[in-house]
Design an enzyme around this catalytic site. Structure first.
Site, PDB file in Angstrom:
ATOM      1  N   HIS A 386       0.865  -1.033   0.082  1.00  0.00           N
ATOM      2  CA  HIS A 386      -0.105  -0.245  -0.085  1.00  0.00           C
ATOM      3  C   HIS A 386       1.160   0.870  -0.414  1.00  0.00           C
ATOM      4  CE1 HIS A 386      -3.276   2.315   1.277  1.00  0.00           C
ATOM      5  NE2 HIS A 386      -2.868   3.645   2.014  1.00  0.00           N
ATOM      6  N   GLU A 387       1.550   1.393   0.770  1.00  0.00           N
ATOM      7  CA  GLU A 387       2.552   2.447   1.164  1.00  0.00           C
ATOM      8  C   GLU A 387       3.838   2.336  -0.168  1.00  0.00           C
ATOM      9  OE1 GLU A 387       1.873   4.841   3.104  1.00  0.00           O
ATOM     10  OE2 GLU A 387       1.080   3.741   4.162  1.00  0.00           O
ATOM     11  N   HIS A 390       1.672   4.482  -3.073  1.00  0.00           N
ATOM     12  CA  HIS A 390       2.201   5.611  -2.681  1.00  0.00           C
ATOM     13  C   HIS A 390       3.154   6.204  -3.066  1.00  0.00           C
ATOM     14  CE1 HIS A 390      -1.853   6.551  -0.811  1.00  0.00           C
ATOM     15  NE2 HIS A 390      -1.310   6.051   0.624  1.00  0.00           N
ATOM     16  N   HIS A 393       3.559   6.242  -6.876  1.00  0.00           N
ATOM     17  CA  HIS A 393       2.964   7.888  -7.826  1.00  0.00           C
ATOM     18  C   HIS A 393       4.089   9.226  -7.365  1.00  0.00           C
ATOM     19  CE1 HIS A 393      -1.395   9.478  -7.613  1.00  0.00           C
ATOM     20  NE2 HIS A 393      -0.349   9.437  -8.509  1.00  0.00           N
TER      21      HIS A 393
END
Length: 601
Positions: A386-387, A390, A393
């Site tokens: 998940h991180e 980020h 991105h």
């Protein structure tokens, strides 16, 4: 007890020397930046003197903002790694004060720019072609015209920014530095100090006594401080409502969403659609009760995995698995993941005073750092991907956009992170044929869906309700907040508030209630990610290319347009309904496995 930071191996600590090599260099930059901001005060009243002045002042503002972000990242991350160190509390306070000074100095910018007529703006573009690269930046400011006050008024509000942020900062210090939780017993019978970092792993224990003790210890501590937490939350809500009102918005929600050009209908559609599908959550709770063999399900039973499979991962094992799974995006993505994992972008382990939870952070000129509080669980593997979503991105955006567009809307942020989570699930379900392993993965997916779509929408519904209540003159006492939260919790989970007394205090420990209409984007992002992950795993190369283009777009277009290019229409409820179809399909498969007795094997 959590380790002191000095006991943790360097390779498991983020390398903030890549931001500033020493604290002294940071302090030097603060002095120089302070002087540069002071020097910029002379720009006031001159923004529209000529096309040249518009270009020069815009570029000075952006350059100072870029330097300031780097200063703030260093200070905040130094503070987050151990919130008990007074030096870095002071660093963060200095950085926050410098932000306020910068905002105050450039408070003239938008009011002056908005005096520019459309015809004069077009003339400026012809005279100074270099202004073209800021066209979308200017366009968004012009769209905000009805909500910008006079220069004096904006300057006054900018000067009060630290006051408006004080409630959130008070919450952070109280929650992370001052709160001391009791000693509880883990599943081995060992006494451990309860912390934010180990609370969820204790709640995931298969031993109900461990879960109950941790749950009661956590929330009875919040019960003792409920009035203080109510005051900080009420003050934050009042600040948001005040700022929205003086800027001529109908509500704090309208103000928050308009910053990202998101219509309020997106929020309303989320709450309405999730409420419509609450029977699915109640059905999952009934299945959970059956599998756990309980006469009555309590709130401390909703986190423990239903599977007894030992799906634990050391941090190093999780790195390897993450690299394997994320290779689906192609070589460019994989190369950047490897850099993140090997060049100390990640602060891994729990230590005394460390900020709770997990996040990805950084600025345009730094690595996209990640903070974790690692536990050896499948859930933490999901947190890692998940991180990483980020951080990748951020990395792709910064590599492909100039600073002015080198960030992205928080509305889009959660899509990148939860697409990675859903790809992990899709990949594991494709690889695994064994019933017991499928049971464990399905359980994790359903729990993740519960925690991301149902739970975050519950938070979003609570957050909006308290803002509306304050607008209508309701005092947000702890009693009011407790009752409202307990009623919502009962509606969502179908578990009575009478039988789950302590859950009424949960609102007090949620930091996102200070982030101003942030949490709903976890739910919308997860739903969109469900759709995108299915396309990436099962689709064609064009789908992957469209997705990478979304990661690269940053703020170069409006958020809804950016994600539409990746193939998702966020103005419709269709993407939400599609997510609930997947949830029900996987719930049915889990119900069938339970009917076969897989959970008893």
């Amino acid at each position: 007890m959590s380790d002191n930071r000095s006991h943790i191996e360097e390779k498991y600590q983020w390398d903030l020397t890549t931001v500033f090599a020493t604290d002294e260099l940071w302090e030097t930059e603060v002095v120089e930046l302070t002087q540069a901001i002071d020097n910029a005060k002379g720009f006031s009243g001159h923004l529209l003197d000529s096309s040249q002045s518009l270009l020069e002042i815009t570029e000075v503002e952006l350059d100072l903002s870029r330097r300031l972000e780097k200063v703030y990242v260093y200070a905040s991350m130094k503070n987050d790694q151990d919130t008990t160190v007074a030096k870095y509390q002071e660093f963060q306070a200095k950085a926050t004060a410098l932000y306020a000074k910068f905002s105050e100095t450039f408070s003239f910018y938008e009011p002056e720019l908005l005096q520019l007529s459309e015809s004069d703006y077009q003339s400026f573009l012809l005279e100074m072609p270099d202004l073209q690269k800021y066209d979308h930046f200017f366009e968004k400011i012009f769209a905000n015209k009805p909500h910008v006050l006079s220069q004096n008024e904006e300057e006054l509000l900018a000067g009060a920014s630290e006051i408006f942020g004080a409630a959130g900062e008070t919450f952070e210090i109280l929650d992370n530095a001052d709160m001391v939780f009791p000693v509880v017993k883990n599943a081995k019978g060992e006494e451990v100090e309860l912390t934010h970092g180990n609370f969820i792993s204790l709640m995931e224990s298969s031993d109900r006594t461990v879960r109950k003790e941790a749950y009661q210890a956590m929330y009875s501590t919040y019960e003792q401080f409920q009035h203080t937490y109510a005051k900080t939350l009420q003050t934050n809500v009042k600040s948001q409502n005040f700022k929205a009102r003086v800027h001529h918005y109908q509500s704090a929600r309208q103000s928050a969403l308009s910053a990202n050009f998101i219509p309020e209908e997106v929020y309303e559609t989320l709450i309405k659609t999730v409420n419509h599908h609450l029977p699915l959550l109640h059905r999952y709770m009934k299945l959970r009760q059956k599998v756990l063999g309980l006469d009555d399900l309590k709130m401390y039973d909703v986190y423990t995995p239903l599977s007894q499979m030992d799906m634990s991962f050391t941090y190093d094992e999780a790195l390897k698995k993450s690299e394997e799974v994320l290779a689906i995006f192609g070589e460019a993505y994989s190369e950047r993941v490897h850099r993140a994992f090997t060049e100390r972008w990640i602060d891994v382990h729990v230590n005394k005073g460390k900020r709770s939870g997990a996040y990805s952070g950084g600025s345009y000129d730094t690595n996209a750092f990640m903070l974790l509080n690692w536990q050896d669980t499948l859930d933490n593997l999901y947190t890692l991907v998940h991180e990483t979503g980020h951080s990748l991105h951020s990395t792709f955006t910064r590599e492909n956009q100039p600073y002015v567009y080198g960030d992205y809307s928080i509305f889009l942020a959660e899509i990148a992170s939860t697409t990675n989570e859903n790809i992990l699930t899709e990949t594991l379900l494709k690889e695994v044929k064994d019933d017991k392993n499928r049971f464990a993965i399905l359980n994790h997916y359903l729990d993740g869906f519960k925690g991301t779509i149902f739970r975050q929408t519950q938070f979003a519904e609570f957050e909006h309700a308290i803002h509306v209540a304050d607008q209508e003159g309701q005092v947000l006492t702890s009693e009011y907040l407790n009752n409202l939260y307990a009623e919502l919790n009962e509606k969502y989970y179908g578990l009575t508030k009478e039988d789950n007394h302590f859950i009424q205090y949960e609102w007090a420990r949620i930091p996102h209630f200070y982030y101003n209409y942030y949490v709903f984007q976890y739910a919308t992002g997860f739903a969109a990610a469900n759709y995108l992950a299915e396309r990436i795993v099962n689709g064609n190369p064009e789908d992957k290319e469209a997705y990478l283009n979304y990661l690269k777009a940053g703020n170069s277009d409006y958020p809804l347009n950016v994600i539409a290019k990746a193939g998702v229409d966020m103005t419709s409820a269709d993407y939400l309904d599609a997510a609930f179809r997947v949830f029900e399909e996987r719930l049915v498969e889990l119900e069938n496995l339970v009917a076969k007795g897989v959970h008893n094997d």
